[in-house]
Design a protein around this motif. Structure first.
Motif, mmCIF file in Angstrom:
data_model
loop_
_atom_site.group_PDB
_atom_site.id
_atom_site.type_symbol
_atom_site.label_atom_id
_atom_site.label_comp_id
_atom_site.label_asym_id
_atom_site.label_seq_id
_atom_site.Cartn_x
_atom_site.Cartn_y
_atom_site.Cartn_z
ATOM 1 N N UNK A 1 1.011 -1.188 0.117
ATOM 2 C CA UNK A 1 0.250 0.360 0.024
ATOM 3 C C UNK A 1 1.185 1.226 0.390
ATOM 4 N N UNK A 2 1.965 1.195 0.899
ATOM 5 C CA UNK A 2 2.629 2.565 0.811
ATOM 6 C C UNK A 2 3.363 2.941 -0.796
ATOM 7 N N UNK A 3 3.589 1.502 -0.888
ATOM 8 C CA UNK A 3 4.777 1.680 -2.399
ATOM 9 C C UNK A 3 3.284 2.322 -3.609
ATOM 10 N N UNK A 4 2.284 2.133 -3.452
ATOM 11 C CA UNK A 4 0.948 2.718 -4.099
ATOM 12 C C UNK A 4 0.883 4.192 -3.740
ATOM 13 N N UNK A 5 0.967 4.339 -2.566
ATOM 14 C CA UNK A 5 0.691 6.009 -2.809
ATOM 15 C C UNK A 5 1.846 6.324 -3.034
ATOM 16 N N UNK A 6 2.895 5.668 -2.840
ATOM 17 C CA UNK A 6 4.062 6.785 -4.184
ATOM 18 C C UNK A 6 3.962 7.187 -4.409
ATOM 19 N N UNK B 1 -6.194 11.477 -7.370
ATOM 20 C CA UNK B 1 -7.507 10.894 -8.498
ATOM 21 C C UNK B 1 -7.275 10.057 -9.289
ATOM 22 N N UNK B 2 -5.456 9.511 -9.507
ATOM 23 C CA UNK B 2 -5.059 8.564 -10.054
ATOM 24 C C UNK B 2 -5.358 6.963 -9.499
ATOM 25 N N UNK B 3 -5.534 6.619 -8.491
ATOM 26 C CA UNK B 3 -5.018 5.942 -7.503
ATOM 27 C C UNK B 3 -6.813 4.987 -7.831
ATOM 28 N N UNK B 4 -7.744 5.459 -8.615
ATOM 29 C CA UNK B 4 -8.925 4.115 -8.951
ATOM 30 C C UNK B 4 -8.190 3.956 -10.536
ATOM 31 N N UNK B 5 -7.200 4.449 -10.893
ATOM 32 C CA UNK B 5 -6.808 4.238 -12.420
ATOM 33 C C UNK B 5 -5.680 2.946 -12.456
ATOM 34 N N UNK B 6 -5.092 2.978 -11.483
ATOM 35 C CA UNK B 6 -3.991 2.362 -10.387
ATOM 36 C C UNK B 6 -4.686 1.138 -10.485
ATOM 37 N N UNK B 7 -5.494 1.223 -9.827
ATOM 38 C CA UNK B 7 -5.802 0.238 -8.634
ATOM 39 C C UNK B 7 -7.053 -0.444 -9.669
#
Length: 436
Positions: free
Chosen positions: A326-331, A336-342
């Motif tokens: 999760x910390x890596x994803x947050x980095x 705004x872009x979290x849904x796209x990467x998810x």
């Protein structure tokens, strides 16, 4: 062109894609190894995490199994099959056949994914009996409706987080379907796919000289169950419409009362609704049980795989591995872009975990903390997992097997068309998840 693009993928799938149970074993090994190597946990400690968490999703597993079983049973009722026969008779040309099969499959899958898979297959076969149209594209069109299931009324992720007592309630609380299934961004995605997918399938209709047809005489219409005249008291009870109507009407009364009390959609309410309708429309307990016997065959993967997903989830959470990822994803993400990467990551994970509920168990421990840390919309982030799971089903043949089995085709027969659906649908979903 479609065959040229899809041929390498088809060969890859045929040669290297094992049963999903193999993937869940591999994922378990990877999770255990990462917990030991990355998080510094001891081997015995990690094995204890895995074993202690192995049965934590039993209730959720049963709910997922019932989504499939109740949807299948409803789709196989005589009323539904006769309706499909009558609807197929309204079409005369191949283009109309492709569009109508796609729309019916989209709508049925939006209602319930098990229902949609079976209705799509039955309708494609019935349409092939009545209209001369390329059979491969017809079956691919039926399967393309499965694209919308996870944004619909029986979506595993939105219904799970809307059900009190769900596995992640302590982290997210209960998130109602008004924020997920009926949220404006989700309805916009559905509307766009209901327009784009039938249009794309129609545009892919091959010229007559390149089409493959089936002899209508070789496609037997689905028939109602026929049983011998009951001779014993037990047989008379099994074939008694009165018993089905008494329990079915009692269930129907409860469902109406439940929704009048603003119970809302949940996995339990959806499963109860479909079960009661199946009981009523099959007419007798014997007919229902015959349908159940066919339905449970498709649920074997859920039964054996979900305990392993629960074990993986426990290892990821308790070892700290989920927090690290999760910390890596947050980095590199923003709210705004979290849904796209998810969405993209969920599409990738779905190739190895072809179950919406199982995938949520694996990804939720990563996505939920990331959304909380970034202040992102939790409901949208959860739906990004849902749509990523549904998206790559177009090239993950696991859920195509029921349709292919009913239609008598192999995955490679429809893969070229499904690949094009994957490309177009992916662009639409990613854009609307990110920018709407």
């Amino acid at each position: 062109m479609l065959n040229f693009v899809a041929r390498p993928l088809v060969r890859l799938v045929d040669r290297y894609l094992p049963d999903p149970f193999i993937f869940v074993i591999v994922l378990t090994i990877v999770a255990v190894a990462a917990a030991i190597g990355v998080q510094g946990q001891g081997p015995l400690s990690v094995v204890r995490m895995w074993g202690d968490g192995f049965w934590n999703l039993l209730s959720f597993s049963m709910q997922m199994l019932l989504v499939l079983v109740t949807g299948f049973m409803l789709a196989s009722t005589p009323v539904v099959r006769r309706g499909l026969e009558a609807l197929a008779g309204k079409v005369s040309g191949p283009g109309g056949a492709i569009v109508l099969v796609t729309l019916v499959s989209l709508l049925a899958s939006w209602i319930n994914w098990g229902f949609g898979l079976v209705v799509g297959a039955f309708f494609a076969k019935e349409m092939a009996r009545q209209v001369r149209v390329d059979y491969r594209l017809l079956v691919a069109s039926a399967y393309s409706g499965f694209l919308v299931w996870h944004g619909g009324l029986a979506g595993s992720v939105p219904l799970s987080i809307a059900t009190a007592g769900h596995p992640f309630e302590d982290m997210t609380g209960v998130i109602g379907t008004g924020q997920t299934i009926f949220a404006p961004f989700n309805l916009a995605i559905l509307a766009a796919l209901f327009v784009a997918v039938p249009l794309l399938n129609r545009l892919m209709l091959p010229a007559e000289r390149h089409s493959i047809y089936v002899d209508p005489a070789l496609i037997e219409p689905e028939s109602d169950s026929v049983h011998a005249q009951p001779r014993t008291p037990a047989q008379r009870m099994e074939n008694s419409p009165a018993l089905s109507w008494m329990i079915g009407l009692a269930g129907l009364l409860y469902i109406v009362d439940y929704f009048l009390r603003s119970g809302g959609l949940s996995l339990n309410s959806i499963n109860m609704t479909f079960l009661v309708l199946a009981i009523l429309l099959h007419g007798t307990p014997r007919n229902l049980l015959d349908s159940l016997e066919e339905a449970v065959k498709g649920g074997a993967g859920i039964v054996i795989q979900f305990p392993f997903y629960a074990g993986i989830m426990a290892v990821m959470v308790q070892s700290g591995l989920a927090a690290t990822i999760s910390d890596w994803l947050i980095s590199f993400s923003t709210d705004r872009t979290l849904p796209f990467w998810t969405f993209l990551s969920a599409g990738l994970v779905n190739l190895f975990v072809p179950s919406g509920g199982g995938q949520w168990a694996v990804q939720a421990p990563v996505v939920i903390p990331a959304a909380q840390e970034l202040g992102a919309d939790m409901a949208r982030a959860a739906m990004a997992v849902a749509w990523g799971d549904a998206w790559t089903n177009m090239i993950q043949p696991f859920w195509a097997l029921p349709i292919l089995g009913i239609a008598g085709l192999r995955a490679k027969d429809i893969m070229g068309y499904c690949l094009m659906q994957l490309i177009v649908a992916g662009a639409i979903i990613a854009a609307l998840l990110t920018y709407l």
